[in-house]
Motif scaffolding. Structure first.
Motif, PDB file in Angstrom:
ATOM      1  N   ASP A 141       0.821  -1.217   0.000  1.00 57.83           N
ATOM      2  CA  ASP A 141       0.000   0.000   0.000  1.00 57.83           C
ATOM      3  C   ASP A 141       0.850   1.260   0.000  1.00 57.83           C
ATOM      4  OD1 ASP A 141      -2.403  -1.381  -0.032  1.00 57.83           O
ATOM      5  OD2 ASP A 141      -2.539  -1.476   2.160  1.00 57.83           O
ATOM      6  N   GLN A 142       1.964   1.227   0.737  1.00 58.81           N
ATOM      7  CA  GLN A 142       2.809   2.417   0.793  1.00 58.81           C
ATOM      8  C   GLN A 142       3.312   2.800  -0.600  1.00 58.81           C
ATOM      9  OE1 GLN A 142       2.606  -0.163   2.876  1.00 58.81           O
ATOM     10  NE2 GLN A 142       3.936   0.078   4.657  1.00 58.81           N
ATOM     11  N   LEU A 143       3.754   1.814  -1.374  1.00 60.99           N
ATOM     12  CA  LEU A 143       4.270   2.112  -2.712  1.00 60.99           C
ATOM     13  C   LEU A 143       3.152   2.497  -3.676  1.00 60.99           C
ATOM     14  CD1 LEU A 143       7.036  -0.610  -3.198  1.00 60.99           C
ATOM     15  CD2 LEU A 143       7.282   1.760  -2.444  1.00 60.99           C
ATOM     16  N   GLN A 144       1.998   1.840  -3.560  1.00 62.02           N
ATOM     17  CA  GLN A 144       0.879   2.198  -4.441  1.00 62.02           C
ATOM     18  C   GLN A 144       0.455   3.643  -4.221  1.00 62.02           C
ATOM     19  OE1 GLN A 144      -0.829  -0.230  -6.753  1.00 62.02           O
ATOM     20  NE2 GLN A 144      -1.113   1.849  -7.528  1.00 62.02           N
ATOM     21  N   PHE A 145       0.567   4.110  -3.010  1.00 60.59           N
ATOM     22  CA  PHE A 145       0.221   5.496  -2.676  1.00 60.59           C
ATOM     23  C   PHE A 145       1.026   6.488  -3.519  1.00 60.59           C
ATOM     24  CE2 PHE A 145       1.292   9.348  -0.323  1.00 60.59           C
ATOM     25  CZ  PHE A 145       0.042   9.841   0.034  1.00 60.59           C
ATOM     26  N   PHE A 146       2.296   6.155  -3.789  1.00 59.73           N
ATOM     27  CA  PHE A 146       3.178   7.086  -4.492  1.00 59.73           C
ATOM     28  C   PHE A 146       3.122   6.946  -6.021  1.00 59.73           C
ATOM     29  CE2 PHE A 146       5.217   6.785  -0.268  1.00 59.73           C
ATOM     30  CZ  PHE A 146       5.247   8.135   0.048  1.00 59.73           C
ATOM     31  N   VAL A 147       2.285   6.052  -6.529  1.00 61.48           N
ATOM     32  CA  VAL A 147       2.152   5.891  -7.977  1.00 61.48           C
ATOM     33  C   VAL A 147       1.357   7.059  -8.557  1.00 61.48           C
ATOM     34  CG1 VAL A 147       1.154   4.476  -9.818  1.00 61.48           C
ATOM     35  CG2 VAL A 147       2.335   3.378  -7.910  1.00 61.48           C
ATOM     36  N   LYS A 148       1.917   7.676  -9.592  1.00 56.27           N
ATOM     37  CA  LYS A 148       1.234   8.781 -10.273  1.00 56.27           C
ATOM     38  C   LYS A 148       1.372   8.592 -11.781  1.00 56.27           C
ATOM     39  CE  LYS A 148       1.933  12.243  -6.635  1.00 56.27           C
ATOM     40  NZ  LYS A 148       2.480  13.592  -6.301  1.00 56.27           N
ATOM     41  N   ASN A 149       0.242   8.634 -12.455  1.00 59.62           N
ATOM     42  CA  ASN A 149       0.238   8.487 -13.913  1.00 59.62           C
ATOM     43  C   ASN A 149       0.983   7.233 -14.358  1.00 59.62           C
ATOM     44  OD1 ASN A 149      -1.166  10.984 -14.198  1.00 59.62           O
ATOM     45  ND2 ASN A 149       0.790  12.089 -14.008  1.00 59.62           N
ATOM     46  N   SER A 150       0.719   6.140 -13.679  1.00 61.24           N
ATOM     47  CA  SER A 150       1.292   4.831 -14.014  1.00 61.24           C
ATOM     48  C   SER A 150       2.807   4.791 -13.881  1.00 61.24           C
ATOM     49  CB  SER A 150       0.883   4.406 -15.433  1.00 61.24           C
ATOM     50  OG  SER A 150      -0.521   4.307 -15.530  1.00 61.24           O
ATOM     51  N   GLU A 151       3.351   5.616 -12.998  1.00 61.78           N
ATOM     52  CA  GLU A 151       4.790   5.614 -12.738  1.00 61.78           C
ATOM     53  C   GLU A 151       5.049   5.721 -11.235  1.00 61.78           C
ATOM     54  OE1 GLU A 151       6.546   8.794 -14.934  1.00 61.78           O
ATOM     55  OE2 GLU A 151       6.472   7.723 -16.841  1.00 61.78           O
ATOM     56  N   LEU A 152       6.122   5.095 -10.811  1.00 64.83           N
ATOM     57  CA  LEU A 152       6.576   5.203  -9.419  1.00 64.83           C
ATOM     58  C   LEU A 152       8.024   5.642  -9.427  1.00 64.83           C
ATOM     59  CD1 LEU A 152       6.294   4.749  -6.349  1.00 64.83           C
ATOM     60  CD2 LEU A 152       6.981   2.369  -6.732  1.00 64.83           C
ATOM     61  N   GLU A 153       8.310   6.710  -8.716  1.00 66.63           N
ATOM     62  CA  GLU A 153       9.675   7.223  -8.658  1.00 66.63           C
ATOM     63  C   GLU A 153      10.022   7.582  -7.217  1.00 66.63           C
ATOM     64  OE1 GLU A 153      12.509  10.764 -10.561  1.00 66.63           O
ATOM     65  OE2 GLU A 153      10.472  10.438 -11.302  1.00 66.63           O
ATOM     66  N   GLY A 164       5.536   5.141   6.123  1.00 59.89           N
ATOM     67  CA  GLY A 164       5.011   3.801   6.249  1.00 59.89           C
ATOM     68  C   GLY A 164       6.074   2.717   6.237  1.00 59.89           C
ATOM     69  N   PHE A 165       7.344   3.111   6.169  1.00 58.95           N
ATOM     70  CA  PHE A 165       8.462   2.161   6.190  1.00 58.95           C
ATOM     71  C   PHE A 165       9.212   2.288   7.522  1.00 58.95           C
ATOM     72  CE2 PHE A 165       7.630   2.062   1.784  1.00 58.95           C
ATOM     73  CZ  PHE A 165       8.442   1.152   1.119  1.00 58.95           C
ATOM     74  N   TYR A 166       9.972   1.264   7.858  1.00 57.30           N
ATOM     75  CA  TYR A 166      11.029   1.306   8.863  1.00 57.30           C
ATOM     76  C   TYR A 166      11.916   0.104   8.577  1.00 57.30           C
ATOM     77  CZ  TYR A 166       9.107  -2.602  11.567  1.00 57.30           C
ATOM     78  OH  TYR A 166       8.672  -3.842  11.971  1.00 57.30           O
ATOM     79  N   ASN A 167      13.093   0.088   9.134  1.00 59.46           N
ATOM     80  CA  ASN A 167      14.032  -1.007   8.874  1.00 59.46           C
ATOM     81  C   ASN A 167      13.808  -2.118   9.895  1.00 59.46           C
ATOM     82  OD1 ASN A 167      16.141  -2.733   8.373  1.00 59.46           O
ATOM     83  ND2 ASN A 167      17.742  -1.194   8.454  1.00 59.46           N
ATOM     84  N   PRO A 168      13.136  -3.220   9.511  1.00 60.34           N
ATOM     85  CA  PRO A 168      12.834  -4.270  10.484  1.00 60.34           C
ATOM     86  C   PRO A 168      14.033  -5.123  10.869  1.00 60.34           C
ATOM     87  CG  PRO A 168      12.142  -4.954   8.310  1.00 60.34           C
ATOM     88  CD  PRO A 168      12.623  -3.531   8.171  1.00 60.34           C
ATOM     89  N   CYS A 169      15.113  -5.013  10.116  1.00 59.72           N
ATOM     90  CA  CYS A 169      16.296  -5.833  10.428  1.00 59.72           C
ATOM     91  C   CYS A 169      17.436  -4.971  10.961  1.00 59.72           C
ATOM     92  CB  CYS A 169      16.741  -6.630   9.210  1.00 59.72           C
ATOM     93  SG  CYS A 169      16.995  -5.674   7.707  1.00 59.72           S
TER      94      CYS A 169
END
Length: 224
Positions: A141-153, A164-169
């Motif tokens: 979901d975090q990455l889908q949130f940043f998709v704009k006009n069929s692109e993710l950058e 929505g991220f953190y380093n679990p390791c």
């Protein structure tokens, strides 16, 4: 001639070594607590992002655009974890390390301790918590949130800094987290893995084509 080495050995084994081990336990406990706090903050952010991500996903599906099917960040990416809470570490281990143990403490567990550990395990299961910290996190979901006009950058940075991220390791023997993404573009399904500080650009010519949703309708592409 053998007195000095014997004294040095006694100091190392009886004084310095227990102190070092106790210090390492305290550091490990503090690291575990930091991870629990980071997970709670990221989970809250994810909940907010997910509302918009679902709308973005529906729009991309209608336009045969970029849909993030599955994405994981961390290590052991073949394993799937959800976002249930992690049981908060207690200070029991730290308190016990400060007292002198007899050999029997190490060799066998008292009925009281056994009962306590059993209660903790049962309680963890009852509260639907992970008793050990997951090695990766779901960031679909975090990455889908940043998709704009069929692109993710995403610019070059540690992915742990993304909402929505953190380093679990973090602190896991120096393990470097990876970001693995499976995405759909039109009816084609691709997969790609990025190092932590790599920039992310999707669609990517480096992505591996793994299938087609139209010709393989029975495949559950969300299960990576």
């Amino acid at each position: 001639a053998g007195i000095v080495p014997a004294i040095v050995n006694y100091v190392v084994l009886r004084i310095l070594r227990p102190y070092t081990e106790a210090r390492q336990r305290r550091l490990s406990l503090e690291m575990a607590r930091k991870l629990v706090r980071a997970r709670a903050a990221a989970a809250l952010q994810r909940t907010v992002l997910a509302r918009v991500a679902e709308s973005v996903r529906e729009s991309e599906q209608k336009a045969f655009g970029l849909v993030i099917l599955c994405a994981r960040y961390g290590v052991e990416l073949h394993r799937k974890y959800d976002w249930r809470p992690v049981a908060a570490p207690s200070g029991i281990e730290e308190e016990q390390s400060s007292r002198t143990r007899s050999p029997s403490d190490w060799d066998e567990e008292s009925p009281e301790n056994s009962k306590s550990n059993g209660q903790r395990t049962t309680e963890g299961a009852r509260n639907n918590e992970y008793l050990e910290h997951p090695r990766n996190i779901d960031v679909t979901d975090q990455l889908q949130f940043f998709v704009k006009n069929s692109e993710l950058e995403i610019h070059a940075q540690s992915k742990s800094e993304i909402l929505g991220f953190y380093n679990p390791c973090h602190g896991l023997n120096g393990a470097a987290p990876l970001l693995k993404i499976r995405y759909q573009l039109a009816s084609w399904v691709y997969e790609i893995t990025f190092n932590d500080f790599d920039p992310v650009e999707l669609p990517s010519p480096r992505a591996m084509l793994i299938g087609n949703v139209a010709s393989q309708p029975m495949v559950q592409w969300e299960n990576m």
